[in-house]
Write a protein that holds these residues in place. Structure first.
Motif, PDB file in Angstrom:
ATOM      1  N   GLY A 174      67.617  52.742 -74.877  1.00  0.00           N
ATOM      2  CA  GLY A 174      68.355  51.487 -74.984  1.00  0.00           C
ATOM      3  C   GLY A 174      67.441  50.323 -74.675  1.00  0.00           C
ATOM      4  N   GLU A 175      67.850  49.511 -73.681  1.00  0.00           N
ATOM      5  CA  GLU A 175      67.054  48.325 -73.369  1.00  0.00           C
ATOM      6  C   GLU A 175      65.982  48.612 -72.336  1.00  0.00           C
ATOM      7  N   PHE A 176      65.811  49.896 -72.013  1.00  0.00           N
ATOM      8  CA  PHE A 176      64.822  50.267 -71.007  1.00  0.00           C
ATOM      9  C   PHE A 176      63.831  51.275 -71.568  1.00  0.00           C
ATOM     10  N   LEU A 177      62.645  51.336 -70.915  1.00  0.00           N
ATOM     11  CA  LEU A 177      61.701  52.404 -71.217  1.00  0.00           C
ATOM     12  C   LEU A 177      61.732  53.333 -70.019  1.00  0.00           C
ATOM     13  N   ARG A 178      61.740  54.645 -70.292  1.00  0.00           N
ATOM     14  CA  ARG A 178      61.770  55.598 -69.180  1.00  0.00           C
ATOM     15  C   ARG A 178      60.429  56.338 -69.171  1.00  0.00           C
ATOM     16  N   PHE A 179      59.669  56.135 -68.076  1.00  0.00           N
ATOM     17  CA  PHE A 179      58.386  56.822 -67.918  1.00  0.00           C
ATOM     18  C   PHE A 179      58.603  58.033 -67.028  1.00  0.00           C
ATOM     19  N   PHE A 180      57.824  59.079 -67.231  1.00  0.00           N
ATOM     20  CA  PHE A 180      57.956  60.259 -66.365  1.00  0.00           C
ATOM     21  C   PHE A 180      56.609  60.908 -66.127  1.00  0.00           C
ATOM     22  N   VAL A 181      56.495  61.582 -64.984  1.00  0.00           N
ATOM     23  CA  VAL A 181      55.314  62.387 -64.667  1.00  0.00           C
ATOM     24  C   VAL A 181      55.861  63.684 -64.083  1.00  0.00           C
ATOM     25  N   LYS A 182      55.557  64.802 -64.770  1.00  0.00           N
ATOM     26  CA  LYS A 182      56.185  66.071 -64.427  1.00  0.00           C
ATOM     27  C   LYS A 182      55.107  67.076 -64.042  1.00  0.00           C
ATOM     28  N   ASP A 183      55.352  67.836 -62.971  1.00  0.00           N
ATOM     29  CA  ASP A 183      54.348  68.839 -62.597  1.00  0.00           C
ATOM     30  C   ASP A 183      54.997  70.178 -62.296  1.00  0.00           C
ATOM     31  N   THR A 184      54.159  71.209 -62.155  1.00  0.00           N
ATOM     32  CA  THR A 184      54.675  72.539 -61.799  1.00  0.00           C
ATOM     33  C   THR A 184      54.185  72.878 -60.395  1.00  0.00           C
ATOM     34  N   GLY A 185      54.252  71.857 -59.518  1.00  0.00           N
ATOM     35  CA  GLY A 185      53.656  72.000 -58.180  1.00  0.00           C
ATOM     36  C   GLY A 185      54.594  72.515 -57.107  1.00  0.00           C
ATOM     37  N   ILE A 186      54.311  72.116 -55.876  1.00  0.00           N
ATOM     38  CA  ILE A 186      55.024  72.668 -54.713  1.00  0.00           C
ATOM     39  C   ILE A 186      56.483  72.222 -54.641  1.00  0.00           C
ATOM     40  N   GLY A 187      56.834  71.134 -55.333  1.00  0.00           N
ATOM     41  CA  GLY A 187      58.223  70.671 -55.324  1.00  0.00           C
ATOM     42  C   GLY A 187      58.604  70.000 -54.011  1.00  0.00           C
ATOM     43  N   ILE A 188      59.776  69.368 -54.013  1.00  0.00           N
ATOM     44  CA  ILE A 188      60.256  68.632 -52.836  1.00  0.00           C
ATOM     45  C   ILE A 188      61.698  69.054 -52.606  1.00  0.00           C
ATOM     46  N   SER A 189      62.054  69.373 -51.372  1.00  0.00           N
ATOM     47  CA  SER A 189      63.438  69.802 -51.100  1.00  0.00           C
ATOM     48  C   SER A 189      64.386  68.610 -51.275  1.00  0.00           C
ATOM     49  N   GLU A 190      65.670  68.937 -51.489  1.00  0.00           N
ATOM     50  CA  GLU A 190      66.664  67.877 -51.719  1.00  0.00           C
ATOM     51  C   GLU A 190      66.718  66.917 -50.537  1.00  0.00           C
ATOM     52  N   GLU A 191      66.584  67.500 -49.350  1.00  0.00           N
ATOM     53  CA  GLU A 191      66.659  66.713 -48.115  1.00  0.00           C
ATOM     54  C   GLU A 191      65.502  65.715 -48.017  1.00  0.00           C
ATOM     55  N   GLU A 192      64.294  66.170 -48.405  1.00  0.00           N
ATOM     56  CA  GLU A 192      63.123  65.298 -48.301  1.00  0.00           C
ATOM     57  C   GLU A 192      63.078  64.290 -49.446  1.00  0.00           C
ATOM     58  N   ALA A 193      63.724  64.638 -50.580  1.00  0.00           N
ATOM     59  CA  ALA A 193      63.619  63.807 -51.780  1.00  0.00           C
ATOM     60  C   ALA A 193      64.037  62.365 -51.504  1.00  0.00           C
ATOM     61  N   SER A 194      65.067  62.184 -50.660  1.00  0.00           N
ATOM     62  CA  SER A 194      65.547  60.824 -50.417  1.00  0.00           C
ATOM     63  C   SER A 194      64.589  60.050 -49.523  1.00  0.00           C
ATOM     64  N   ARG A 195      63.658  60.770 -48.885  1.00  0.00           N
ATOM     65  CA  ARG A 195      62.815  60.080 -47.914  1.00  0.00           C
ATOM     66  C   ARG A 195      61.386  59.804 -48.385  1.00  0.00           C
ATOM     67  N   VAL A 196      60.972  60.406 -49.496  1.00  0.00           N
ATOM     68  CA  VAL A 196      59.559  60.271 -49.868  1.00  0.00           C
ATOM     69  C   VAL A 196      59.158  58.835 -50.217  1.00  0.00           C
TER      70      VAL A 196
END
Ligand code: ADP
Length: 536
Positions: free
Chosen positions: A318-340
């Motif tokens: 739409g009126e935005f561009l969505r950029f992404f960077v995806k990896d197959t790394g160690i990942g982040i838990s749901e709990e930590e995700a809000s804090r990074v």
């Protein structure tokens, strides 16, 4: 004035009682029957009732009983008066019904006055006690409110204190991290520089060491930029400069540089792929800052991935561009995700702490994306990988006549500047030596001024073709020196060189007096390109 009610069916009695009580300051109201008395008591506020017992229709006991039924009159003191019912049993009955005293007839005037006075005083004290209680209740309520307010403030203070302590802890942690982060590249710079000096080393090895020194210096610079950006953000001085750019080209460049960077990180086994629309897309945004966010996310993707792949790119939504960077790394838990995205925050797992970092990168990225007008977020699964994404508003531009800046330009050929004279004003010997080396092949004649005074003198004595003026010098800053030079010789070409990007306002003011600007650390290509504008 206090009011007293006398109830007696005998007018003579009423008259004489009124007479007796006249000497006290009272308003005396009389009633000739129990009924009349009850009616008056309902309508008025009496301080005391004198009640005859023996009356036709309704006697004193019954009158008293009925009087007590009205809540208003529950506590009025009543004194019974009687000539006949003087036996103790009647006195007792009277007391049980709620009388406070009993006076026999014929009434002794002094005793009556004394008793009435005592009860009236008692009544008065009761009244002031009641007022006092009411006042206390109000104060109590206020106190309760105040306590509630204070408890709330205390709770807020506790939260603020906990937050401040947490931030303090994070900052101390940052300092420990930072000295480690700075020490690592500095140690390798010093170590390899030492090896390079060793004459016995083979040229191929030497070249490798020089590359190590250069990589470590880049890391150090990246770290310093991160800290500077953070403090600029804290001071509200972080600016966005919108400009047209070719998004596909920016991503292409990033892919090329990260193919190199991943080697330096020892992550050559991780595949990197770029996913972007087929046709080039032009947009108006801050290309430098956009690049900064992507560099950050890509560095993290490689940093926190041991094997597998990293992919990045963008799509139009739409009126935005969505950029992404995806990896197959160690990942982040749901709990930590809000804090990074919290500054200085690093996930404290064995895997993530094995990699170096300050915990500033994502908080800076979040702020930049916000300033660009978008939002940032992530999808992640512990142990499987992470996708960071962000949006920015899409203001499309036409790329037909667009000329991109070439950030990855090959090393420029050396120009022949043997007929030109360059004055370098620079107080730091190392910086001067670097400039001298970078320009040696161009054969330009160089004069060195070590401070502002010398710069003015040499500029006026030699009229050089170009001056490279350092801004920060001990005796006089570069701007002041330029002003003096301009007064005597306004035509000289002057390029300023600064270590710290000054605020926009300051630079705008200074723009009138210099011809161009290069920021330190100076890159050879930029130096030659900028100087070429004046030497031809
Ligand atoms: P740092 O300098 O520690 O990398 P950042 O602000 O860039 O600081 O990231 C904060 C934390 O988020 C990191 O310390 C790391 O624990 C976690 N993190 C960031 N990116 C990734 C990723 N791609 N995969 C797993 N964890 C990540």
């Amino acid at each position: 004035m206090r009011k007293i009610l006398i109830i007696d069916d005998n007018t003579t009695n009423l008259f004489s009682l009124r007479k007796i009580l006249e000497r006290l300051e009272l308003e005396v109201v009389t009633a000739l029957s129990g009924f009349e008395g009850l009616e008056l008591a309902e309508k008025n506020q009496f301080s005391l009732v004198l009640l005859d017992i023996q009356m036709p229709e309704m006697d004193g006991f019954e009158t008293l009983e009925r009087l007590r039924k009205s809540p208003k009159n529950l506590h009025i003191p009543v004194i019974l008066v009687s000539a006949i019912f003087t036996e103790d049993q009647y006195k007792l009955k009277g007391m049980q019904t709620g009388a406070v005293d009993f006076i026999p007839k014929p009434v002794n005037p002094d005793i009556l006055r004394a008793k009435v006075k005592v009860f009236l005083d008692l009544e008065e004290h009761k009244e002031s006690l009641k007022n006092l209680v009411a006042e206390l209740e109000v104060n109590n309520a206020l106190l309760k409110k105040e306590i509630k307010k204070r408890t709330k403030v205390e709770a807020e203070l506790r939260v603020a204190k906990a937050h401040a302590e947490k931030m303090n802890e994070l900052k101390s942690q940052l300092l420990v991290n930072m000295s480690h982060e700075i020490r690592t590249p500095v140690n390798s710079i010093l170590g390899f520089a030492d090896l390079i000096i060793n004459a016995k080393i083979a040229p191929a090895e030497k070249e490798k060491y020089v590359r190590y020194v250069s990589n470590s210096s880049q890391n150090l610079l990246f770290l310093i930029d991160e800290i500077l950006d953070h403090s600029r953000m804290e001071a509200g001085e972080f600016k966005i400069n919108q400009a047209p750019c070719d998004l596909s080209e920016i991503l292409q460049e990033l892919q090329e540089s990260f193919e190199r960077i991943k080697m330096q990180m020892g992550k050559e086994a991780i595949a990197l792929s770029l996913i972007k629309p087929k046709k080039n897309i032009g947009a108006e945004t801050d290309p430098q800052r956009l690049r900064q966010v992507l560099v950050n996310l890509l560095s993290n993707a490689f940093k926190y991935t041991k094997s597998g792949s990293v992919s990045f790119g963008f799509t139009q939504e739409g009126e935005f561009l969505r950029f992404f960077v995806k990896d197959t790394g160690i990942g982040i838990s749901e709990e930590e995700a809000s804090r990074v995205f919290t500054r200085f925050k690093r996930v404290e797992t064995q895997d993530s702490l094995q990699s170096s970092g300050t915990g500033l990168g994502l908080s800076i990225a979040e702020r930049i994306v916000y300033l660009l007008g978008g939002t940032i977020g992530l999808n992640s699964k512990l142990g499987e990988g992470t996708e960071f994404y962000f949006t920015i508003p899409f203001k499309e531009i036409d790329l037909t006549n667009f000329q991109a800046i070439d950030y990855n330009a090959e090393t420029l050929d050396d120009p022949d500047w043997s007929k030109f004279v360059l004055l370098i004003a620079e107080d730091e010997e190392m910086n001067f030596l670097f400039l001298q080396e970078a320009l040696r092949a161009s054969k330009i004649q160089i004069i060195w001024a070590k401070n502002g005074e010398e710069a003015i003198k040499l500029a006026l004595d030699h009229s050089p073709d170009l001056i490279l003026m350092d801004v920060k010098m001990p005796d006089m800053n570069g701007f002041q020196a330029i002003e003096q030079i301009r007064l005597k010789n306004p035509g000289l070409n002057i390029i300023i060189q600064t270590a710290f990007a000054k605020s926009d306002e300051e630079l705008k003011l200074a723009e009138k007096i210099y011809d161009d600007l290069i920021t330190k650390p100076i890159n050879r290509n930029t130096l030659i390109k900028t100087m070429s504008k004046f030497l031809y």
